[in-house]
Design a protein around this motif. Structure first.
Motif, PDB file in Angstrom:
ATOM      1  N   SER A 138       0.812  -1.394   0.055  1.00  0.00           N
ATOM      2  CA  SER A 138       0.051  -0.179   0.097  1.00  0.00           C
ATOM      3  C   SER A 138       0.873   1.278   0.133  1.00  0.00           C
ATOM      4  CB  SER A 138      -0.972   0.165   1.256  1.00  0.00           C
ATOM      5  OG  SER A 138      -0.321   0.088   2.428  1.00  0.00           O
ATOM      6  N   ASP A 139       2.201   1.063  -0.016  1.00  0.00           N
ATOM      7  CA  ASP A 139       3.063   2.332  -0.009  1.00  0.00           C
ATOM      8  C   ASP A 139       2.752   3.541  -1.138  1.00  0.00           C
ATOM      9  OD1 ASP A 139       4.280   0.782   2.060  1.00  0.00           O
ATOM     10  OD2 ASP A 139       6.077   0.324   0.950  1.00  0.00           O
ATOM     11  N   TYR A 140       2.400   3.023  -2.143  1.00  0.00           N
ATOM     12  CA  TYR A 140       2.411   4.061  -3.268  1.00  0.00           C
ATOM     13  C   TYR A 140       0.882   4.123  -3.759  1.00  0.00           C
ATOM     14  CZ  TYR A 140       7.229   3.057  -2.884  1.00  0.00           C
ATOM     15  OH  TYR A 140       8.277   2.632  -2.303  1.00  0.00           O
ATOM     16  N   HIS A 141      -0.130   3.489  -3.114  1.00  0.00           N
ATOM     17  CA  HIS A 141      -1.488   3.476  -3.526  1.00  0.00           C
ATOM     18  C   HIS A 141      -1.943   5.138  -3.492  1.00  0.00           C
ATOM     19  CE1 HIS A 141      -2.659  -0.806  -2.153  1.00  0.00           C
ATOM     20  NE2 HIS A 141      -1.835  -0.656  -3.182  1.00  0.00           N
ATOM     21  N   HIS A 142      -1.549   5.938  -2.652  1.00  0.00           N
ATOM     22  CA  HIS A 142      -1.879   7.238  -2.788  1.00  0.00           C
ATOM     23  C   HIS A 142      -1.761   7.879  -4.060  1.00  0.00           C
ATOM     24  CE1 HIS A 142       1.954   7.577  -1.378  1.00  0.00           C
ATOM     25  NE2 HIS A 142       1.936   8.704  -1.715  1.00  0.00           N
ATOM     26  N   LYS A 143      -0.809   7.534  -4.889  1.00  0.00           N
ATOM     27  CA  LYS A 143      -0.350   8.038  -6.178  1.00  0.00           C
ATOM     28  C   LYS A 143      -1.158   7.692  -7.217  1.00  0.00           C
ATOM     29  CE  LYS A 143       4.639   8.808  -4.838  1.00  0.00           C
ATOM     30  NZ  LYS A 143       4.841  10.126  -5.670  1.00  0.00           N
ATOM     31  N   MET A 144      -2.186   6.481  -7.004  1.00  0.00           N
ATOM     32  CA  MET A 144      -2.863   5.991  -8.082  1.00  0.00           C
ATOM     33  C   MET A 144      -4.453   6.368  -7.839  1.00  0.00           C
ATOM     34  SD  MET A 144      -1.016   2.053  -8.198  1.00  0.00           S
ATOM     35  CE  MET A 144       0.719   1.949  -7.794  1.00  0.00           C
ATOM     36  N   ILE A 145      -4.645   6.818  -6.824  1.00  0.00           N
ATOM     37  CA  ILE A 145      -6.027   7.248  -6.642  1.00  0.00           C
ATOM     38  C   ILE A 145      -6.895   7.810  -7.641  1.00  0.00           C
ATOM     39  CG2 ILE A 145      -7.603   8.403  -5.218  1.00  0.00           C
ATOM     40  CD1 ILE A 145      -5.956   7.672  -2.781  1.00  0.00           C
ATOM     41  N   LYS A 146      -6.038   8.866  -8.183  1.00  0.00           N
ATOM     42  CA  LYS A 146      -6.612   9.923  -9.289  1.00  0.00           C
ATOM     43  C   LYS A 146      -7.013   8.709 -10.560  1.00  0.00           C
ATOM     44  CE  LYS A 146      -4.834  14.549  -7.802  1.00  0.00           C
ATOM     45  NZ  LYS A 146      -4.025  15.577  -8.321  1.00  0.00           N
ATOM     46  N   GLN A 147      -6.194   7.902 -10.787  1.00  0.00           N
ATOM     47  CA  GLN A 147      -6.475   7.018 -11.939  1.00  0.00           C
ATOM     48  C   GLN A 147      -7.553   5.987 -11.902  1.00  0.00           C
ATOM     49  OE1 GLN A 147      -4.494   7.718 -14.408  1.00  0.00           O
ATOM     50  NE2 GLN A 147      -4.653   6.071 -15.982  1.00  0.00           N
ATOM     51  N   ILE A 148      -8.303   5.959 -10.624  1.00  0.00           N
ATOM     52  CA  ILE A 148      -9.324   5.091 -10.571  1.00  0.00           C
ATOM     53  C   ILE A 148     -10.439   4.940 -11.595  1.00  0.00           C
ATOM     54  CG2 ILE A 148     -11.152   4.367  -9.147  1.00  0.00           C
ATOM     55  CD1 ILE A 148      -9.213   4.489  -6.675  1.00  0.00           C
ATOM     56  N   PRO A 149     -10.981   6.308 -11.892  1.00  0.00           N
ATOM     57  CA  PRO A 149     -11.710   6.340 -13.226  1.00  0.00           C
ATOM     58  C   PRO A 149     -11.368   5.795 -14.370  1.00  0.00           C
ATOM     59  CG  PRO A 149     -11.979   8.240 -11.777  1.00  0.00           C
ATOM     60  CD  PRO A 149     -10.653   7.582 -11.151  1.00  0.00           C
ATOM     61  N   LYS A 168      -6.210  -6.925 -11.777  1.00  0.00           N
ATOM     62  CA  LYS A 168      -4.682  -7.076 -10.895  1.00  0.00           C
ATOM     63  C   LYS A 168      -4.456  -5.916 -10.029  1.00  0.00           C
ATOM     64  CE  LYS A 168      -2.318 -10.702 -13.439  1.00  0.00           C
ATOM     65  NZ  LYS A 168      -1.268 -11.013 -14.183  1.00  0.00           N
ATOM     66  N   VAL A 169      -4.557  -4.841 -10.614  1.00  0.00           N
ATOM     67  CA  VAL A 169      -4.059  -3.650 -10.241  1.00  0.00           C
ATOM     68  C   VAL A 169      -5.493  -3.224  -9.149  1.00  0.00           C
ATOM     69  CG1 VAL A 169      -3.712  -1.015 -10.543  1.00  0.00           C
ATOM     70  CG2 VAL A 169      -2.874  -2.578 -12.281  1.00  0.00           C
ATOM     71  N   LEU A 170      -6.542  -3.505  -9.475  1.00  0.00           N
ATOM     72  CA  LEU A 170      -7.822  -2.966  -8.825  1.00  0.00           C
ATOM     73  C   LEU A 170      -7.917  -3.906  -7.424  1.00  0.00           C
ATOM     74  CD1 LEU A 170     -10.577  -2.395 -11.332  1.00  0.00           C
ATOM     75  CD2 LEU A 170      -8.959  -0.915 -10.367  1.00  0.00           C
ATOM     76  N   VAL A 171      -7.345  -5.235  -7.463  1.00  0.00           N
ATOM     77  CA  VAL A 171      -7.437  -6.090  -6.422  1.00  0.00           C
ATOM     78  C   VAL A 171      -6.591  -5.609  -5.394  1.00  0.00           C
ATOM     79  CG1 VAL A 171      -6.961  -8.241  -5.592  1.00  0.00           C
ATOM     80  CG2 VAL A 171      -8.386  -8.112  -7.412  1.00  0.00           C
ATOM     81  N   ASN A 172      -5.483  -5.260  -5.790  1.00  0.00           N
ATOM     82  CA  ASN A 172      -4.392  -4.711  -4.848  1.00  0.00           C
ATOM     83  C   ASN A 172      -4.911  -3.401  -4.413  1.00  0.00           C
ATOM     84  OD1 ASN A 172      -2.653  -6.694  -5.687  1.00  0.00           O
ATOM     85  ND2 ASN A 172      -1.113  -5.488  -6.859  1.00  0.00           N
ATOM     86  N   LEU A 173      -5.385  -2.544  -5.047  1.00  0.00           N
ATOM     87  CA  LEU A 173      -5.664  -1.114  -4.354  1.00  0.00           C
ATOM     88  C   LEU A 173      -7.126  -1.272  -3.581  1.00  0.00           C
ATOM     89  CD1 LEU A 173      -5.600   1.238  -7.710  1.00  0.00           C
ATOM     90  CD2 LEU A 173      -3.842   0.993  -5.687  1.00  0.00           C
ATOM     91  N   SER A 174      -7.863  -2.360  -3.834  1.00  0.00           N
ATOM     92  CA  SER A 174      -9.225  -2.283  -3.049  1.00  0.00           C
ATOM     93  C   SER A 174      -8.815  -3.074  -1.512  1.00  0.00           C
ATOM     94  CB  SER A 174     -10.211  -3.286  -4.070  1.00  0.00           C
ATOM     95  OG  SER A 174      -9.780  -4.432  -4.109  1.00  0.00           O
ATOM     96  N   ALA A 175      -7.661  -3.461  -1.589  1.00  0.00           N
ATOM     97  CA  ALA A 175      -7.355  -4.163  -0.300  1.00  0.00           C
ATOM     98  C   ALA A 175      -7.020  -3.055   0.716  1.00  0.00           C
ATOM     99  CB  ALA A 175      -6.260  -5.087  -0.448  1.00  0.00           C
ATOM    100  N   ASN A 176      -6.995  -1.859   0.207  1.00  0.00           N
ATOM    101  CA  ASN A 176      -6.333  -0.891   1.064  1.00  0.00           C
ATOM    102  C   ASN A 176      -7.748   0.012   1.760  1.00  0.00           C
ATOM    103  OD1 ASN A 176      -5.411   1.405   2.283  1.00  0.00           O
ATOM    104  ND2 ASN A 176      -3.971   2.015   0.668  1.00  0.00           N
ATOM    105  N   PRO A 177      -8.080  -0.272   2.961  1.00  0.00           N
ATOM    106  CA  PRO A 177      -9.245   0.671   3.247  1.00  0.00           C
ATOM    107  C   PRO A 177      -9.149   2.162   2.942  1.00  0.00           C
ATOM    108  CG  PRO A 177      -8.524  -0.664   5.044  1.00  0.00           C
ATOM    109  CD  PRO A 177      -7.490  -0.871   4.119  1.00  0.00           C
ATOM    110  N   ALA A 178      -8.014   2.719   2.750  1.00  0.00           N
ATOM    111  CA  ALA A 178      -7.738   4.365   2.649  1.00  0.00           C
ATOM    112  C   ALA A 178      -8.131   4.698   1.351  1.00  0.00           C
ATOM    113  CB  ALA A 178      -6.335   4.815   2.959  1.00  0.00           C
ATOM    114  N   VAL A 179      -8.339   3.678   0.296  1.00  0.00           N
ATOM    115  CA  VAL A 179      -8.806   3.913  -0.886  1.00  0.00           C
ATOM    116  C   VAL A 179     -10.208   3.671  -1.232  1.00  0.00           C
ATOM    117  CG1 VAL A 179      -8.280   3.240  -3.322  1.00  0.00           C
ATOM    118  CG2 VAL A 179      -6.553   3.040  -1.842  1.00  0.00           C
TER     119      VAL A 179
END
Length: 271
Positions: A138-149, A168-179
């Motif tokens: 989850s170290d760099y998830h915050h850098k990908m948030i704007k890319q979700i749409p 594969k990307v979405l599964v990784n990001l969705s595991a992080n409650p902050a996202v």
């Protein structure tokens, strides 16, 4: 649930055996990238660096030679094939935690590459593979948030091969409650189409893990997310707001022959 870092991407017909290259040879390749504007030479040099980066010892050498910044600087190259090969090289190099610490500065550019690349192109897939590696923690998830749409749009419109890589990307990001909130607000009217018995199993299973991760995070928030405002086509409305359509999909999948699919259906229903 996080997916493991995938195997290294290897281009066919490398100019020379990459695992036998010493530091001097790798340094010459890096200097060559800096010295030439010829896209064909750049491609071949990047292919060799990419293949050599499949070996862990070379990953450290290339970083110590400042190769990451040289390769990263080519992500904005106007020649798509050069950009693709640079992404492939960084993908292999990102299987090293210290390298990830340097590669993370290029995540915004990688996201731009994914968004601007032709749908289902090798360039887009190369960018998605790198985002997959960079989102394992989850170290760099915050850098990908704007890319979700954008990621959801590519998931909706892409081929099966592209959909698997996006998921594969979405599964990784969705595991992080902050996202989670960022996913719930996003819109994807076609999301339910993924939850079908006829869907490619690799797509279906990852879509179920994605949904299960989000529902788990919503439940763990104790209802605070439910009080937010969501549009009718939002991910929240489709998956979490007493959706009859989603419930019917899950009921149908209860009879799916694959035990992994059933396991994720149970996971969603029991949360």
């Amino acid at each position: 649930m996080l997916v493991p870092i995938p195997a290294a991407v290897t281009d066919k017909s490398p100019p020379e055996s990459p695992h036998t290259m010493d530091a001097d040879a790798l340094q010459k390749l890096i200097h060559l990238l800096q010295a030439t504007d010829d896209p064909l030479i750049q491609e071949q040099a990047l292919i060799t660096l990419s293949n050599s980066a499949a070996f862990s010892v070379n990953q450290d050498i290339i970083r110590n030679l400042d190769g990451l910044s040289v390769i990263g600087g080519m992500l904005s190259d106007c020649v798509p094939k050069v950009t693709e090969k640079a992404l492939n090289a960084l993908n292999n190099l990102s299987m090293n935690i210290k390298n990830q610490e340097e590669i993370q500065v290029y995540i915004e550019q990688v996201c731009k590459n994914v968004e601007s690349a032709p749908l289902n192109s090798d360039l887009q897939l190369a960018g998605l593979r790198l985002l997959t590696n960079m989102s394992v923690t989850s170290d760099y998830h915050h850098k990908m948030i704007k890319q979700i749409p954008c990621l959801l749009r590519v998931l909706s419109e892409g081929s099966e091969r592209t959909q698997i890589q996006v998921l594969k990307v979405l599964v990784n990001l969705s595991a992080n409650p902050a996202v989670t909130r960022h996913f719930l607000r996003a819109q994807m009217p076609s999301l339910l189409l993924l939850f079908d018995n006829c869907m490619n199993k690799d797509i279906l299973l990852r879509a179920l893990v994605f949904a299960a991760n989000l529902k788990k995070n919503v439940n763990n928030e104790g209802g605070s997310m439910i009080q937010d405002q969501y549009s009718e086509d939002s991910v929240f409305s489709i998956l979490c707001r007493d959706s009859t359509a989603f419930a019917q999909k899950l009921a149908s999948l209860w009879h799916h022959p694959d035990p992994e699919v059933k396991e994720q259906v149970v996971r969603i229903l029991t949360q």
